[in-house]
Structures are given as C-alpha cells and as structure tokens.
Design a protein around this motif. Structure first.
Motif, PDB file in Angstrom:
ATOM      1  N   THR A  53       8.997 100.768 -14.744  1.00  0.00           N
ATOM      2  CA  THR A  53       8.593 102.101 -15.181  1.00  0.00           C
ATOM      3  C   THR A  53       9.807 102.912 -15.610  1.00  0.00           C
ATOM      4  O   THR A  53       9.781 103.598 -16.625  1.00  0.00           O
ATOM      5  CB  THR A  53       7.848 102.834 -14.050  1.00  0.00           C
ATOM      6  N   THR A  54      10.884 102.816 -14.842  1.00  0.00           N
ATOM      7  CA  THR A  54      12.102 103.558 -15.172  1.00  0.00           C
ATOM      8  C   THR A  54      12.701 103.068 -16.485  1.00  0.00           C
ATOM      9  O   THR A  54      13.138 103.861 -17.312  1.00  0.00           O
ATOM     10  CB  THR A  54      13.136 103.423 -14.037  1.00  0.00           C
ATOM     11  N   GLU A  57      10.770 104.448 -19.570  1.00  0.00           N
ATOM     12  CA  GLU A  57      10.753 105.888 -19.837  1.00  0.00           C
ATOM     13  C   GLU A  57      11.950 106.258 -20.704  1.00  0.00           C
ATOM     14  O   GLU A  57      13.076 106.343 -20.227  1.00  0.00           O
ATOM     15  CB  GLU A  57      10.789 106.666 -18.527  1.00  0.00           C
ATOM     16  N   LYS A  60      13.326 110.384 -20.033  1.00  0.00           N
ATOM     17  CA  LYS A  60      13.411 110.957 -18.703  1.00  0.00           C
ATOM     18  C   LYS A  60      14.569 110.422 -17.887  1.00  0.00           C
ATOM     19  O   LYS A  60      14.813 110.873 -16.805  1.00  0.00           O
ATOM     20  CB  LYS A  60      12.112 110.711 -17.939  1.00  0.00           C
ATOM     21  N   GLN A  89      15.496 109.240 -11.555  1.00  0.00           N
ATOM     22  CA  GLN A  89      14.117 108.931 -11.935  1.00  0.00           C
ATOM     23  C   GLN A  89      13.645 107.645 -11.262  1.00  0.00           C
ATOM     24  O   GLN A  89      12.485 107.506 -10.918  1.00  0.00           O
ATOM     25  CB  GLN A  89      13.993 108.823 -13.460  1.00  0.00           C
ATOM     26  N   ASN A  93      10.211 107.097  -9.198  1.00  0.00           N
ATOM     27  CA  ASN A  93       9.266 106.025  -9.515  1.00  0.00           C
ATOM     28  C   ASN A  93       9.079 105.082  -8.336  1.00  0.00           C
ATOM     29  O   ASN A  93       7.978 104.582  -8.106  1.00  0.00           O
ATOM     30  CB  ASN A  93       9.739 105.245 -10.741  1.00  0.00           C
TER      31      ASN A  93
END
Length: 123
Positions: A53-54, A57, A60, A89, A93
């Motif tokens: 997920t990181t 992104e 972000k 971040q 997450n």
C-alpha cells in the motif's frame, strides 16, 4: 482370585487414563502450534499489505516522490530500505493492516534492523 482381577482393572484403568492425558497434552500442543502459525501468517500478510500500500501511494509518501511504481513486482525491488524506514505513511498503513487482519495487540510498529535484509536477499 477376585483381588487379582480388581488390581488388574485398577491398573488397566490407570494406564488408560494416563494414555488419554498424554493424547490430550499432545493435542493441546499441536493446537497451540497451529494458532502460533496462523498468527505469524496474519502478521506477515499485514506487513506485506502495508508495504504494498505504501509503495502504491504516489503522493503521500517518499516512496511515491522517487517515481517508484508497482507493476505487480515485489515492492522490495522498487524501494530501498532507507526509504521505507523514513516513511511515516508506512507506519499508518501497517497499523491499518494489523487492524484489518485482526491483530489487536498493543504493538510498537517500528521497523528494526532485521528488516533491512529484505531488499538485499531479493537481489
């Protein structure tokens, strides 16, 4: 004759009870091992999800600022460990992933030096 038979029944009953206790202890150990393996699997899944997920992104996190994009490849190949370690971040997450996978423990989610070997081992 009757006392020998009674003694035999008592000894046989004691042996049977000891056998049942041994089976139950072994069963409980096996059950505990399965629970530990399931927990470790959930933690692994949460950590992988947080890293993916990181990495996905773009705006972000520092990972996105470098232009690393995930094309289905392992995100450890796309980002360096220093980028992940400096990324707040990732911690957000990771906390979300831990909750999603049902890991509700008071944990301190901080990457450790043992995580640094991830990128090197995949090269």
């Amino acid at each position: 004759m009757k006392t020998n038979r009674i003694r035999f029944v008592i000894v046989a009953s004691c042996l049977a009870l000891l056998g049942l206790i041994a089976i139950q202890v072994r069963w409980m150990e096996y059950s505990r091992q399965l629970l530990d393996e399931e927990f470790e699997h959930r933690v692994d899944m949460a950590m992988c999800s947080a890293v993916e997920t990181t990495a996905a992104e773009p705006m972000k996190s520092e990972v996105g600022k470098t232009g690393a994009k995930s094309n289905g490849a392992c995100c450890a190949d796309l980002v360096s460990s220093t980028m992940i370690l400096s990324d707040s971040q990732l911690l957000k997450n990771l906390n979300k992933s831990l909750v999603f996978y049902g890991i509700h423990l008071p944990v301190n989610t901080r990457p450790t030096p043992s995580c640094l070997h991830l990128k090197d081992s995949r090269a």
